[in-house]
Scaffold this active site. Structure first.
Site, PDB file in Angstrom:
ATOM      1  N   GLU A 192       4.886 -29.660  20.555  1.00 55.50           N
ATOM      2  CA  GLU A 192       4.186 -30.559  21.480  1.00 55.50           C
ATOM      3  C   GLU A 192       5.112 -31.079  22.583  1.00 55.50           C
ATOM      4  O   GLU A 192       4.668 -31.695  23.531  1.00 55.50           O
ATOM      5  CB  GLU A 192       3.559 -31.736  20.711  1.00 55.50           C
ATOM      6  CG  GLU A 192       4.521 -32.662  19.988  1.00 55.50           C
ATOM      7  CD  GLU A 192       4.937 -32.169  18.592  1.00 55.50           C
ATOM      8  OE1 GLU A 192       5.101 -30.942  18.409  1.00 55.50           O
ATOM      9  OE2 GLU A 192       5.116 -33.017  17.703  1.00 55.50           O
ATOM     10  N   ARG A 193       6.419 -30.809  22.424  1.00 57.61           N
ATOM     11  CA  ARG A 193       7.353 -31.349  23.423  1.00 57.61           C
ATOM     12  C   ARG A 193       7.432 -30.482  24.671  1.00 57.61           C
ATOM     13  O   ARG A 193       7.665 -30.979  25.760  1.00 57.61           O
ATOM     14  CB  ARG A 193       8.739 -31.479  22.806  1.00 57.61           C
ATOM     15  CG  ARG A 193       8.774 -32.575  21.767  1.00 57.61           C
ATOM     16  CD  ARG A 193      10.063 -32.526  21.025  1.00 57.61           C
ATOM     17  NE  ARG A 193      10.076 -33.500  19.951  1.00 57.61           N
ATOM     18  CZ  ARG A 193      10.916 -33.465  18.946  1.00 57.61           C
ATOM     19  NH1 ARG A 193      11.806 -32.485  18.877  1.00 57.61           N
ATOM     20  NH2 ARG A 193      10.887 -34.377  18.023  1.00 57.61           N
ATOM     21  N   CYS A 297      19.535 -22.752  17.304  1.00 62.26           N
ATOM     22  CA  CYS A 297      19.709 -22.615  15.856  1.00 62.26           C
ATOM     23  C   CYS A 297      21.001 -21.865  15.538  1.00 62.26           C
ATOM     24  O   CYS A 297      21.516 -21.963  14.437  1.00 62.26           O
ATOM     25  CB  CYS A 297      18.520 -21.909  15.242  1.00 62.26           C
ATOM     26  SG  CYS A 297      18.165 -20.350  16.052  1.00 62.26           S
TER      27      CYS A 297
HETATM   28  P1  NAD Z   1      10.554 -29.602  13.993  1.00 60.84           P
HETATM   29  O1  NAD Z   1      10.664 -29.202  12.564  1.00 60.84           O
HETATM   30  O2  NAD Z   1      10.537 -31.044  14.327  1.00 60.84           O
HETATM   31  O3  NAD Z   1       9.184 -29.008  14.633  1.00 60.84           O
HETATM   32  C1  NAD Z   1       8.842 -27.655  14.485  1.00 60.84           C
HETATM   33  C2  NAD Z   1       7.315 -27.532  14.504  1.00 60.84           C
HETATM   34  O4  NAD Z   1       6.778 -28.251  13.386  1.00 60.84           O
HETATM   35  C3  NAD Z   1       6.673 -28.115  15.757  1.00 60.84           C
HETATM   36  O5  NAD Z   1       5.623 -27.279  16.146  1.00 60.84           O
HETATM   37  C4  NAD Z   1       6.173 -29.471  15.298  1.00 60.84           C
HETATM   38  O6  NAD Z   1       4.997 -29.883  15.975  1.00 60.84           O
HETATM   39  C5  NAD Z   1       5.862 -29.250  13.829  1.00 60.84           C
HETATM   40  N1  NAD Z   1       6.099 -30.460  13.017  1.00 60.84           N
HETATM   41  C6  NAD Z   1       7.040 -31.425  13.224  1.00 60.84           C
HETATM   42  N2  NAD Z   1       6.942 -32.375  12.269  1.00 60.84           N
HETATM   43  C7  NAD Z   1       5.940 -31.997  11.447  1.00 60.84           C
HETATM   44  C8  NAD Z   1       5.365 -32.585  10.278  1.00 60.84           C
HETATM   45  N3  NAD Z   1       5.810 -33.726   9.768  1.00 60.84           N
HETATM   46  N4  NAD Z   1       4.331 -31.948   9.703  1.00 60.84           N
HETATM   47  C9  NAD Z   1       3.869 -30.773  10.207  1.00 60.84           C
HETATM   48  N5  NAD Z   1       4.376 -30.180  11.308  1.00 60.84           N
HETATM   49  C10 NAD Z   1       5.398 -30.783  11.932  1.00 60.84           C
HETATM   50  O7  NAD Z   1      11.706 -28.820  14.774  1.00 60.84           O
HETATM   51  P2  NAD Z   1      12.115 -28.988  16.295  1.00 60.84           P
HETATM   52  O8  NAD Z   1      12.826 -30.299  16.467  1.00 60.84           O
HETATM   53  O9  NAD Z   1      10.963 -28.678  17.177  1.00 60.84           O
HETATM   54  O10 NAD Z   1      13.163 -27.782  16.447  1.00 60.84           O
HETATM   55  C11 NAD Z   1      14.518 -27.874  16.112  1.00 60.84           C
HETATM   56  C12 NAD Z   1      14.763 -27.369  14.701  1.00 60.84           C
HETATM   57  O11 NAD Z   1      14.400 -26.002  14.590  1.00 60.84           O
HETATM   58  C13 NAD Z   1      16.255 -27.422  14.320  1.00 60.84           C
HETATM   59  O12 NAD Z   1      16.335 -27.887  13.006  1.00 60.84           O
HETATM   60  C14 NAD Z   1      16.698 -25.967  14.429  1.00 60.84           C
HETATM   61  O13 NAD Z   1      17.809 -25.632  13.639  1.00 60.84           O
HETATM   62  C15 NAD Z   1      15.464 -25.269  13.961  1.00 60.84           C
HETATM   63  N6  NAD Z   1      15.430 -23.871  14.396  1.00 60.84           N
HETATM   64  C16 NAD Z   1      15.682 -22.907  13.450  1.00 60.84           C
HETATM   65  C17 NAD Z   1      15.667 -21.559  13.820  1.00 60.84           C
HETATM   66  C18 NAD Z   1      15.926 -20.475  12.800  1.00 60.84           C
HETATM   67  O14 NAD Z   1      15.820 -19.302  13.140  1.00 60.84           O
HETATM   68  N7  NAD Z   1      16.248 -20.816  11.565  1.00 60.84           N
HETATM   69  C19 NAD Z   1      15.387 -21.205  15.154  1.00 60.84           C
HETATM   70  C20 NAD Z   1      15.131 -22.223  16.081  1.00 60.84           C
HETATM   71  C21 NAD Z   1      15.149 -23.559  15.686  1.00 60.84           C
END
Ligand code: NAD
Length: 476
Positions: A192-193, A297
């Protein structure tokens, strides 16, 4: 209205802001909704749009559309399915500039960095275009008397992708082109960001000839996610994001019998041995720690200086950090932009403070950075903290910002144990001139990764997913 933790510095009249809709059944859908989030330009700290949040009714609409499209899409011959993906690839190339500028304005990364993530996504679209080869089955002759067996690959059904803010084009492109090439239909729930890129991707796919309903986008937060995870019409879920949410997604999806893969957070170590070219290692550490403001990541967040080279490595890193140009995404001379939200900036700064209180030494302090003309942007300068140790929050937790910790280790084995004991994964690198040391590094870390999985399961630590199996299963 949903509560937003974003700090909008310059208030805008809500009615003047563009509203980012869903994409359902081949068209934008913007229901009258009081539930929406604010999209902020992190370089300016200004609200630039509102994104409409989906509720269970909108999610149901999208999943039904995907289910309805499934029969026709699944049965469409590969010779007709693949050219659509090829046209989509061409449109992505033609619209890279527009897409990159959009990502930069909502994420804050540099425009050329954003173009780089589109290039990585394109590579996956190209892989998807090879589906006729990838989808080949197998045939075994005479496995028993008079019995031959064959296997064929078939689509799973409606697949869902839930993606993070840090790669708003690349991570969706990891997922849906492969799923679609295999005959599945798709519902994407982007972050959503920075939701703008997902909508443009869906528009381009539609322009390429993708039939309505094959690819849908629902905007939203955890309400939309819960509705997707519980929906009986969804067969498979692919998630990329932070570890606590990955764990939740994995458990909730599995509980309703869905196929699920969930990739979580990271803590990537870069090990430097005394025989390494320290200047080269410092170049790599700075580029990998501060590119995209550390919000990758695969960002390096810990440098491990082995065998007494700590001071030399810290000095080489500090030299380079002092020359990094921090600025807005719109300035082509900037090398590092802001972090995604004011909350994220504050969180990074708190880690620095807690690290210092726990005994770490500040080598470069990016706290309180103000960029002239962009005083309201979410800037935190590149920060380096030396003499970090396990047990400090700054070492144990994922910071996800421009903060590099330096840990000192006596031997390669100590460094290996350090990496093996950290509950996070994703990647590790070594700088050495020794082929034997690098071979040992690779072989030992592989074994640690296996052991760590076992430990994660038994101790109920957050789920850990190494960077593998990025795409949805090709087919059942
Ligand atoms: P996030 O977990 O906050 O959000 C990811 C998604 O989940 C978004 O679409 C968000 O709307 C949804 N979400 C957030 N909170 C939720 C909840 N409580 N219940 C259900 N859905 C929810 O992650 P972010 O801040 O958007 O992204 C950064 C994170 O992603 C970092 O931890 C990074 O390491 C990780 N990441 C991992 C990889 C990988 O390949 N392992 C790749 C890119 C990013």
């Amino acid at each position: 209205m949903s509560t937003s933790t974003h700090t909008a510095a310059e208030p805008h009249a809500a009615q003047d802001l563009p509203r980012i809709p869903h994409w359902i059944d081949g068209a934008p859908v913007a229901p009258e909704s009081t539930d929406f989030g604010e999209v902020i330009d992190p370089s300016r700290g200004v609200v630039t749009a509102q994104v409409i949040f989906a509720d269970a009714t909108v999610v149901d609409l999208a999943v039904r559309s995907a289910r309805q499209a499934l029969g026709g899409w699944r049965d469409l011959s590969l010779s007709r399915r693949i050219p659509i993906l090829q046209r989509f690839r061409q449109l992505l190339v033609e619209h890279t500039g527009e897409l990159a500028a959009l990502i930069a304005s909502q994420h804050g990364k540099m425009v050329d960095d954003a173009a780089g993530e589109i290039q990585r996504g394109l590579e996956v679209v190209e892989l998807a275009c090879a589906a006729p080869t990838l989808l080949k089955g197998e045939y075994s002759d005479q496995v028993a008397n008079g019995v031959d067996t064959y296997s064929l690959r078939q689509p799973v059904g409606v697949c869902v992708g839930i993606t993070p803010f840090n790669f708003p084009a690349m991570v969706p492109l990891w997922m849906f082109p492969i799923a679609l090439a295999c005959g599945n239909t798709f519902v994407l729930k982007p972050s959503e960001r920075d939701p703008g890129a997902s909508l443009l991707l869906a528009q381009l796919a539609s322009e390429a000839g993708l039939p309505p309903g094959v690819l849908n986008v629902v905007q939203g937060d955890k309400t939309a996610v819960a509705a997707l995870l519980d929906h009986p019409g969804v067969s498979a879920v692919s998630f990329v994001g932070s570890t606590p949410v990955a764990r939740y997604i994995y458990e909730r999806s599995a509980a309703t019998g869905k196929r699920v893969q969930a990739l979580g957070g990271a803590k990537n170590h870069l090990v430097v041995l005394p025989d390494a070219d320290i200047q080269q290692a410092a170049d790599a550490a700075v580029s990998a720690a501060f590119g995209s403001a550390g919000q990758r990541c695969m960002a390096v967040s810990i440098a491990v200086a082995v065998g007494g080279i700590g001071d030399q490595l810290a000095a080489a890193i500090a030299d380079r950090v002092a020359k990094l140009r921090v600025g807005p995404a719109s300035d082509p001379t900037s090398q590092m932009g802001p972090v995604i939200t004011a909350d994220a900036r504050d969180r990074v700064e708190q880690y620095v403070g807690r690290g210092e209180s726990a005994g770490a030494e500040l080598v470069a302090d990016g706290r309180g950075l103000s960029i002239p003309g962009h005083e309201r942007g979410n800037f935190v300068g590149p920060t380096v903290v030396d003499r970090v140790r396990p047990g400090m929050d700054v070492y144990d937790e994922e910071v996800f910002g421009p903060l590099l910790g330096i840990v000192r280790a006596e031997t390669l084995d100590d460094a290996l144990h350090l990496i093996g004991d950290n509950p996070y994964g994703n990647g590790a690198a070594i700088f050495t001139r020794s082929g034997g040391a690098s071979r040992r590094f690779v072989r030992r870390l592989g074994r640690f990764a296996v052991r760590r999985h076992a430990r994660v399961r038994t101790r109920e630590l957050p789920l850990l997913h190494p960077q593998q199996g990025r795409h949805l299963p090709l087919a059942r």
